[in-house]
Every structure is written in C-alpha cells, then in structure tokens.
Design an enzyme around this catalytic site. Structure first.
Site, short mmCIF file in Angstrom:
data_model
loop_
_atom_site.label_atom_id
_atom_site.label_comp_id
_atom_site.label_asym_id
_atom_site.label_seq_id
_atom_site.Cartn_x
_atom_site.Cartn_y
_atom_site.Cartn_z
CB SER A 1 -0.83 0.01 1.18
OG SER A 1 -0.01 -0.26 2.34
CB ALA B 1 8.82 10.29 -1.05
CD GLU C 1 15.11 16.39 -6.10
OE1 GLU C 1 15.25 15.22 -6.81
OE2 GLU C 1 14.43 16.41 -5.21
CG HIS D 1 20.23 9.49 -0.60
ND1 HIS D 1 20.88 10.80 -0.02
CD2 HIS D 1 19.49 9.97 -1.16
CE1 HIS D 1 20.44 11.73 -0.59
NE2 HIS D 1 19.38 11.33 -1.20
NE ARG E 1 19.64 10.06 -5.20
CZ ARG E 1 18.50 9.63 -4.78
NH1 ARG E 1 17.91 8.60 -4.90
NH2 ARG E 1 17.50 10.93 -4.48
CG HIS F 1 17.60 6.13 -1.06
ND1 HIS F 1 17.14 6.50 0.06
CD2 HIS F 1 17.21 7.07 -1.93
CE1 HIS F 1 15.96 7.57 -0.39
NE2 HIS F 1 16.30 7.76 -1.72
NE ARG G 1 15.86 6.19 -7.01
CZ ARG G 1 15.29 7.06 -5.95
NH1 ARG G 1 14.35 7.66 -6.52
NH2 ARG G 1 15.94 7.31 -4.95
C1 LIG Z 1 13.51 8.75 2.81
C2 LIG Z 1 13.04 8.37 1.58
C3 LIG Z 1 13.08 9.40 0.67
C4 LIG Z 1 12.71 9.16 -0.55
N1 LIG Z 1 12.18 10.24 -1.65
C5 LIG Z 1 11.97 9.99 -2.39
C6 LIG Z 1 11.58 11.17 -3.49
O1 LIG Z 1 11.51 12.45 -2.99
N2 LIG Z 1 11.39 11.21 -4.80
C7 LIG Z 1 11.16 9.76 -5.44
O2 LIG Z 1 10.80 9.70 -6.59
N3 LIG Z 1 11.57 8.83 -4.54
C8 LIG Z 1 11.87 8.90 -3.22
N4 LIG Z 1 12.06 7.74 -2.59
C9 LIG Z 1 11.86 6.61 -2.99
C10 LIG Z 1 10.38 6.15 -2.95
O3 LIG Z 1 10.00 6.71 -1.91
C11 LIG Z 1 10.08 4.90 -3.20
O4 LIG Z 1 10.76 4.11 -4.41
C12 LIG Z 1 8.50 4.44 -3.57
O5 LIG Z 1 7.98 5.06 -2.65
C13 LIG Z 1 8.39 3.05 -3.64
O6 LIG Z 1 6.75 2.83 -3.80
P1 LIG Z 1 6.30 1.40 -3.74
O7 LIG Z 1 4.65 1.86 -3.60
O8 LIG Z 1 6.82 0.58 -4.67
O9 LIG Z 1 6.77 0.84 -2.19
P2 LIG Z 1 6.45 1.41 -0.76
O10 LIG Z 1 5.96 2.81 -0.63
O11 LIG Z 1 7.71 0.94 0.20
O12 LIG Z 1 5.24 0.34 -0.40
C14 LIG Z 1 5.53 -1.10 -0.20
C15 LIG Z 1 4.28 -1.69 0.55
O13 LIG Z 1 4.49 -3.09 0.48
C16 LIG Z 1 4.14 -3.48 1.78
N5 LIG Z 1 4.73 -4.85 1.83
C17 LIG Z 1 6.05 -5.43 1.82
N6 LIG Z 1 6.16 -6.70 1.83
C18 LIG Z 1 5.12 -7.02 2.12
C19 LIG Z 1 4.38 -8.42 2.32
N7 LIG Z 1 5.12 -9.46 2.36
N8 LIG Z 1 3.02 -8.47 2.50
C20 LIG Z 1 2.25 -7.60 2.35
N9 LIG Z 1 2.59 -6.25 2.28
C21 LIG Z 1 3.77 -6.12 1.96
C22 LIG Z 1 4.80 -2.56 2.73
O14 LIG Z 1 4.30 -2.75 3.94
C23 LIG Z 1 4.36 -1.38 1.94
O15 LIG Z 1 3.01 -1.21 2.01
C24 LIG Z 1 12.59 7.98 -1.18
C25 LIG Z 1 12.56 6.71 -0.23
C26 LIG Z 1 13.09 6.91 1.02
C27 LIG Z 1 12.98 5.77 1.78
#
Ligand SMILES: Cc1cc2nc3c(=O)[nH]c(=O)nc-3n(C[C@H](O)[C@H](O)[C@H](O)COP(=O)(O)OP(=O)(O)OC[C@H]3O[C@@H](n4cnc5c(N)ncnc54)[C@H](O)[C@@H]3O)c2cc1C
Length: 527
Positions: free
Chosen positions: A17, A50, A117, A235, A281, A341, A376
């Site tokens: 999510s 993020a 950026e 990072h 990066r 990161h 990236r």
């Molecule tokens: C501190 C930080 C700052 C960032 N800043 C930026 C930014 O400014 N711009 C940018 O483009 N990117 C940024 N990123 C990267 C970006 O946030 C992520 O790449 C992106 O949010 C990934 O989205 P996602 O939905 O794929 O994963 P996530 O948002 O990580 O969501 C994954 C979901 O899967 C669930 N999950 C995992 N394993 C299981 C399982 N086995 N069973 C059920 N659920 C599970 C988790 O609980 C979570 O809900 C940042 C990352 C971090 C950590």
C-alpha cells in the site's frame, strides 16, 4: 490443470500500500473486486517518507524529451529506452490524476512550484508540504482508498504467491500473528505485486522496517525472472548522528544550494566532478565513501549556509528532525554519510508490468522495468510507481477478464517442515552486517563472496520453518543472496554498482543480468 469450477475471491489482489499499490487499487476499484493486502499499517512503506518530490516534465521550459535525456544519461547505458519513453510521456497525465485524487502540490500564485535536483537539467520536481511530498500523497490516496469499494487487509504478511499446476498466479497466501502463524489464502484472477524495495537489508539504510525485499523472494519462488539486483542505490547524504535513525537529507537541499564539505571545509566532490554537489547520486556517494576512507572520519558535512534562513522554510521536516538531535540546519553543518536507499533491481517486467509468471504483475520499487538503468535519477521512482502501476493494473484487469477462474495447485502452500534453530534477531544482524560490509557503496570479489556465504547460511538455517518471523527472515535472506550473486557476477563498475577490483565499465556487460530459480542466470544483452 486449471480448476474452472470455483470462482475467485477477487479479480485482483494488490500486495502493498505504497504509492504503487494505492494507485493500482484506486484505478481498479470502481470496476473490479479488489483487495489490498499490506504487512503493516497502510502508510508503513517508503512512499510516506519521500521528501524531494516527483519528477515530471510539466514546466514551461521543460519537455518529455529533456526528461528522457536526463534519465538516460543517469542510467549509464542500461536504461531501457522504451520504458523511459513511457515514463516521461505518461508522467504529466499521472500528475494530473494525482491532483484529481486530492493531492495538493505546493504552488505559488496558482502555479505548480518546481524544484531542481541533482542531474536534472530543468526544474521539474513537484513537491508538497515543502519536503513532505510522500506524506501528502499517501494521506490523499489512503483517504480515497478507504472510501472506495476495495477491501483493505492490514497487518497481514503475504508469504506466498499461489500458482496453479500450470504455473499461473492465482492468489496469495497470508500469514498473520507471529506467535500463531495463522495462514489464510485469497484467490484472485491476477496478483499485482507492489511490495516496495529492499534497502532495509543493509545495516545503514534510509528505509523503514517494511523494505526487506519480500516481493522479490515471493516472485522468484513463484518462478518469475528477477533482474538488476546488483544495482542498489546508496543515498549520499543520510543523517549521521549517534543514536539517530539514518534520516534522509534530500538531494533537493543540494539543489537549492547546500555544499558537501569535509571537516576542513573543502568541497571535495568538485575534485571528481565539475558539477560538484549536483553530480549524479553514484558519483557523490562514491566521492563521500572515498573521502571517509581517506580521512578515517565517520561523516562529512552538508553546509546549508548558502540557503540562509530559507532552509528551514523550504525543508521543514528536515529542519525539525535536525533540531530533534540538537542541530540548527540554518547555522550548523549537518553530519552526513551514505546509506542504502533504493533498489533498482527487482522482478522483471515488460512495459505493461507483466512478469514472466502469467497473471502476476509487478510495479513500483519491487519491479525492474529498466527505467533506471544502472543509476536512478532522483525523484523518478515515485513517477515510475505511478506510471507503471496504472499500466500493470490495466493489464491485470485485462488478464482477469480473459482468463478462466483458477485454483492453486495442491503443492504450492508452505507447510511447516522443521523448526529453525536460528534466533531471528541474530539472523537479521548477520544479514545486515554482511550486506553493509560486503555489498556496500564500493564492493569487491572477496567481500561479496563473504557476504554471499553469510546470506546463504541464513537462507539454509531458515528454510522449511513456517513461523512468520522465520519466514520473514528467510524471504529477506533469499533476496540478499540474489543481490550478492548478481553483484559477484557483474564483473565491471557501472552506475551504482562499484567494484574496486574492476573499476571500469565494460561493453561486455551492456545488458541485464536475469535470474531464475530453475534456469539459473542469463545475460540479456542490450542491442
Ligand atoms: C526516505 C526516503 C525518501 C525518498 N524520497 C523520494 C523522493 O523524493 N522522490 C522519489 O521519487 N522517490 C523517493 N524515494 C523512493 C520512493 O519513496 C520509493 O521508491 C517509492 O515510494 C516506492 O513505492 P512502492 O509503492 O513501490 O513501495 P512502498 O511505498 O515501500 O510500499 C510497499 C508496501 O508493500 C508492503 N509490503 C512489503 N512486503 C509485504 C508483504 N510481504 N506482504 C504484504 N505487504 C508487504 C509494505 O508494507 C508497503 O505497504 C524515497 C525513499 C525513502 C526511503
């Protein structure tokens, strides 16, 4: 054989999510039976954290072509050009969709504010709440999901992708409650994996607890191809204060003018790249890593004095976090060092998010679309999550509409065969230390071999035990093993895969390393 008799519980099960899972579920929910399963609370993933924002070519001076060129340049020759085209051309429409869904980006006089950026040639980063972009997006999307018809299942670990006897994905198994390890299954016509990245597998990481690479292990076990696992992005600037989490100090701070200096106040990144703090990066992380090796210090510093008092207004979350640890970012340099990161590699997908397992789709950080190549470009990952989650869920719904109801083959559910003797806490420590020491910012063959041995030991010690805590560790160790194997196999340095024993990029390695549990590894050369 597919069992055509029984209907499925859902058309689509979305695993995760974060921004990818939420956007997939929101698109599907009006017309389909959707369940969202997530292992923590809805906002536990990386997306919420993020800061910098979302890149998209929406500015007057910008174009999809310029965004394309910057992304390709950052990727060090390994971006998939067709995937990058999709990203930059569909990006602006996805931003409009987010605004329609209630996301309030920062504006001035009614115009979207765009930041610049590192390695972006134009101001193109949309942000919200200053440096609270992820929080704003997650809050708006979760509000909308709660009001939708999708079923939400929180605090439920997906521990298996169910497949038919023919190898089609047809649902998930879920384990809840570490003590009891209660297993249930959800059947579905298609599964959209949006389970995020793996960077929490390293000792020093900017990621939350959830980012342990489960999705890669789940898909690999189900028979999907996995690729790009050697490309883990570090990072350059995570907060390095004793007792504090490795909080990210966004690239945008450097974009606004902050300098990276050593203890003597020298801007040493300029020695390796004329763009200095605005270099890619990989360049900046390596420069800091080498400066730390040279000096024996444990951190360098981010000097925000060029921003003056504006720093705290533009970056309220960073300013508040620094203040919590006794630092005034407008007047004191912030101690920083690199931390794991972002995982570039993941489950191999085509442009529609399809994996090599029919009925299984992947999007967001768990997927390897080829958009990022070997490095990236900052703020492209939220955009990738948005663009490819839409494509994946539309393809999944198309598949669900065409394929007959299917039931899992009898052998695919995990059964408790033996109890692990490894204390999960020891296993996690071994894993995280091994990856940090052996598969960190700069690697070499000896370190990688040692890390691989440690990860393989944890895999072996945890297999066959179906208590949730051990299964979680097993999945993490399996993904960590793939990281080490891929990093050992790629005998060159490229982008964020830096080998001190093989410092040059090689034409021979111009392509993707793809791994499969039965077929082993293959190399897909880029033409
Ligand atoms: C501190 C930080 C700052 C960032 N800043 C930026 C930014 O400014 N711009 C940018 O483009 N990117 C940024 N990123 C990267 C970006 O946030 C992520 O790449 C992106 O949010 C990934 O989205 P996602 O939905 O794929 O994963 P996530 O948002 O990580 O969501 C994954 C979901 O899967 C669930 N999950 C995992 N394993 C299981 C399982 N086995 N069973 C059920 N659920 C599970 C988790 O609980 C979570 O809900 C940042 C990352 C971090 C950590």
């Amino acid at each position: 054989m597919i069992n055509r008799a029984a209907p499925t519980d859902y058309d689509v099960v979305v695993v995760g999510s974060g921004i990818a899972g939420l956007s997939a579920a929101l698109s599907a929910a009006p017309n389909a039976r959707v369940a969202v399963v997530t292992k923590g609370a809805l906002d536990d993933g990386c997306s919420r954290f993020a800061q910098g924002g979302i890149a998209a070519a929406v500015g007057d001076t910008d174009s999809a072509e310029l965004h394309y060129e910057d992304t390709i340049a950052a990727g060090r020759g390994l971006c998939h050009p067709d995937a990058v085209r999709v990203l930059v051309e569909e990006g602006p429409a996805r931003i409009r969709q987010l605004i329609d869904w209630g996301v309030a980006f920062d504006t001035q006089d009614g115009e979207l504010l765009l930041a610049q950026e590192a390695a972006h040639s134009r101001p193109r980063i949309l942000h919200a709440r200053g440096d609270g972009t992820g929080l704003e997006v997650e809050t708006a999307l979760i509000r909308r999901l709660r009001a939708s018809s999708a079923r939400v299942i929180e605090h439920a670990d997906v521990t298996g992708i169910l497949t038919t006897a023919d190898g089609l994905a047809c649902g998930v198994s879920i384990t809840t409650d570490p003590g009891e390890s209660h297993v249930t299954t959800l059947s579905s016509a298609a599964v959209v994996l949006a389970s995020g990245g793996a960077s929490r597998l390293w000792r020093n990481s900017t990621n939350p607890e959830s980012a342990t690479g489960d999705g890669v292990a789940l898909a690999y076990t189900a028979g999907a191809d996995v690729s790009g696992m050697e490309f883990a992005q570090f990072h350059p600037t995570a907060l390095a204060v004793d007792g504090a989490p490795r909080f990210l100090i966004s690239e945008a701070v450097r974009g606004e003018g902050a300098w990276i200096v050593n203890r003597d106040g020298k801007r040493f990144v300029l020695d390796v790249d004329p763009r200095g703090e605005l270099a890619g990066r990989d360049v900046v992380a390596r420069a800091i890593w080498e400066e730390l090796e040279r000096s024996g210090e444990r951190c360098v510093f981010l000097d925000c004095s060029p921003l003056g008092a504006r720093a705290a207004v533009r970056f309220p979350t960073i300013a508040a976090t620094c203040a919590r640890y006794g630092l005034d970012m407008t007047r004191q340099p912030i101690p920083v060092s690199p931390a794991a990161h972002y995982m570039i590699g993941g489950v191999t997908t085509d442009l529609e998010g399809a994996t090599s397992v029919p009925g299984l789709y992947a999007c967001g950080e768990v997927a390897h679309t080829g958009v990022h190549g070997a490095n990236r470009l900052a703020s492209n990952s939220l955009l990738e999550s948005l663009v490819f989650s839409q494509r994946a869920v539309h393809a999944a719904l198309g598949w669900a509409g065409e394929s007959p109801p299917a039931q899992p083959g009898p052998t695919r559910l995990t059964s408790h065969q033996r109890a692990s003797t490894l204390d999960p806490r020891d296993g996690w420590n071994a894993l995280r230390d091994a990856l940090w020491a052996g598969a960190g910012v700069v690697r070499d063959q000896n370190g990688l071999r040692a890390a691989a041995r440690s990860c393989d030991d944890v895999v072996a010690a945890t297999s066959g035990d179906s208590t949730l805590s051990t299964m979680q560790l097993h999945a993490a160790a399996s993904t960590a093993s793939l990281v080490c194997a891929a990093a050992l196999a790629r005998e060159e340095s490229r982008g964020c895969h830096l080998r001190s024993d093989l410092p040059q990029a090689s034409d021979q390695w111009h392509g993707d390393l793809v791994m499969h549990k039965d077929r082993g590894a293959r190399f897909d050369r880029h033409l």
